[in-house]
Design a protein around this motif. Structure first.
Motif, mmCIF file in Angstrom:
data_model
loop_
_atom_site.group_PDB
_atom_site.id
_atom_site.type_symbol
_atom_site.label_atom_id
_atom_site.label_comp_id
_atom_site.label_asym_id
_atom_site.label_seq_id
_atom_site.Cartn_x
_atom_site.Cartn_y
_atom_site.Cartn_z
ATOM 1 N N ARG A 193 -36.244 68.206 -43.044
ATOM 2 C CA ARG A 193 -37.091 67.241 -42.344
ATOM 3 C C ARG A 193 -38.564 67.586 -42.541
ATOM 4 O O ARG A 193 -38.993 68.694 -42.216
ATOM 5 N N CYS B 220 -36.344 51.523 -52.497
ATOM 6 C CA CYS B 220 -35.459 52.645 -52.149
ATOM 7 C C CYS B 220 -35.262 53.538 -53.365
ATOM 8 O O CYS B 220 -34.215 54.127 -53.560
ATOM 9 N N GLU C 71 -30.614 64.924 -46.432
ATOM 10 C CA GLU C 71 -29.395 65.689 -46.196
ATOM 11 C C GLU C 71 -28.881 66.154 -47.547
ATOM 12 O O GLU C 71 -28.667 65.336 -48.446
ATOM 13 N N THR D 284 -40.283 62.354 -44.636
ATOM 14 C CA THR D 284 -38.949 62.248 -45.211
ATOM 15 C C THR D 284 -37.926 63.115 -44.501
ATOM 16 O O THR D 284 -38.244 64.094 -43.844
ATOM 17 N N HIS D 285 -36.675 62.728 -44.674
ATOM 18 C CA HIS D 285 -35.549 63.366 -44.010
ATOM 19 C C HIS D 285 -34.388 63.331 -44.999
ATOM 20 O O HIS D 285 -33.859 62.271 -45.312
ATOM 21 N N TYR E 142 -33.189 56.918 -53.665
ATOM 22 C CA TYR E 142 -32.639 57.034 -52.316
ATOM 23 C C TYR E 142 -31.519 58.064 -52.242
ATOM 24 O O TYR E 142 -31.419 58.823 -51.300
ATOM 25 N N THR E 143 -30.671 58.112 -53.256
ATOM 26 C CA THR E 143 -29.612 59.108 -53.323
ATOM 27 C C THR E 143 -29.616 59.743 -54.707
ATOM 28 O O THR E 143 -29.690 59.049 -55.714
ATOM 29 N N VAL F 215 -30.072 69.940 -43.563
ATOM 30 C CA VAL F 215 -30.955 68.792 -43.356
ATOM 31 C C VAL F 215 -32.385 69.265 -43.518
ATOM 32 O O VAL F 215 -32.785 70.272 -42.917
ATOM 33 N N TYR G 227 -29.247 63.120 -50.121
ATOM 34 C CA TYR G 227 -29.349 61.788 -49.545
ATOM 35 C C TYR G 227 -30.581 61.706 -48.663
ATOM 36 O O TYR G 227 -30.787 62.548 -47.788
ATOM 37 N N LYS G 228 -31.412 60.707 -48.910
ATOM 38 C CA LYS G 228 -32.628 60.527 -48.123
ATOM 39 C C LYS G 228 -32.395 59.487 -47.040
ATOM 40 O O LYS G 228 -32.048 58.342 -47.319
ATOM 41 N N LYS G 229 -32.620 59.877 -45.789
ATOM 42 C CA LYS G 229 -32.486 58.959 -44.663
ATOM 43 C C LYS G 229 -33.859 58.436 -44.261
ATOM 44 O O LYS G 229 -34.881 59.042 -44.564
ATOM 45 N N HIS G 230 -33.858 57.317 -43.526
ATOM 46 C CA HIS G 230 -35.095 56.738 -42.992
ATOM 47 C C HIS G 230 -36.121 56.547 -44.098
ATOM 48 O O HIS G 230 -37.257 57.013 -43.998
#
Length: 249
Positions: free
Chosen positions: A47, A182, A212, A209-210, A185-186, A45, A200-203
């Motif tokens: 962050r 988005c 995985e 950015t965050h 986004y992925t 991850v 994969y981008k969360k939030h």
């Protein structure tokens, strides 16, 4: 363009200029535990930290980014810090050149990423946005060029290609999005036409950015370092607040 021409000019450290970049064709080269540790993980991850947000929000000054990289058990793995020129950050925004040093929490450098300044025209290889990856100063074989990622031309979706130290394609990342909000986004990771992982981008509504990064099975620590480098390039290209790159020339 020769591979040597694609290698960085900015790779500098506190202890002075980097030595001559080594080639890693020798099969007896050992990367060591700092690099090989990535090969034992299923994902990491990434962050972005909130450091410098007051200056960015109140004064409008772009600050150096910092990322914390955690393993698949949420343990601190690496800290990535950007080193770049103040003038480049304000004038070039997310196209700026930089060096990012990835160190363990106890200060040992595992990788170093270098992004040279490019105009971003994807029709010309020498102009494409690129990030170069090296083993770090504390790796078993320090400061070895191990490959690069570059943002290439594509018709509909963003595509980033990862090359090894011999300029052979290792992975191809295909973005997937439904609208501008988005965008990117992925990113799916492909090897020889097969989907083997994803970034994969969360939030995605949050400026910080965050990501995985789900690694391809059986990929090496060196290849996973290249995927982390590509993840940071994705963040700068598509998710920096000012002037995000669109998929057009």
């Amino acid at each position: 363009m020769d591979q040597a021409d694609n290698r960085p000019l900015l790779y500098q450290h506190e202890d002075g200029p980097a030595p001559m970049v080594m080639n890693v064709q020798d099969p007896h080269v050992v990367d060591g535990p700092l690099v090989d540790a990535l090969a034992n993980l299923t994902h990491v991850v990434v962050r972005q930290q909130m450091k410098g947000c007051c200056c960015e929000c109140c004064l409008g000054c772009e600050m150096e980014n910092e990322y914390h990289i955690d393993d698949d058990h949420d343990n601190a793995l690496l800290i990535a810090k950007e080193h770049s020129s103040f003038c480049f950050r304000q004038c070039c925004c997310n196209s700026r050149p930089f060096v990012i040093s990835l160190k363990t929490p106890d200060g040992r450098e595992a990788f170093c990423f270098d992004r040279p300044f490019k105009c971003g025209c994807r029709c010309c290889k020498s102009c494409r946005y690129t990030i170069n990856c090296f083993t770090g100063a504390n790796a078993a074989t320090p400061k070895v060029f191990i490959g690069h990622a570059e943002y290439v031309w594509s018709c509909c979706v963003p595509v980033i290609v990862i090359f090894d130290e011999s300029d052979n394609e290792v992975f191809r990342l295909h973005g997937k999005y439904c609208c501008d909000c988005c965008y990117g986004y992925t990113f799916f990771i492909y090897h020889e036409g097969h989907n083997v992982g994803k970034i994969y981008k969360k939030h995605f509504m949050n400026k910080r950015t965050h990501f995985e990064v789900k690694f391809p099975p059986h990929s090496t620590g060196r290849q996973r370092g290249l995927l982390i480098a590509a993840t940071l390039l994705i963040d700068y290209l598509f998710f920096e607040a000012l002037n995000p790159v669109k998929d057009e020339d």
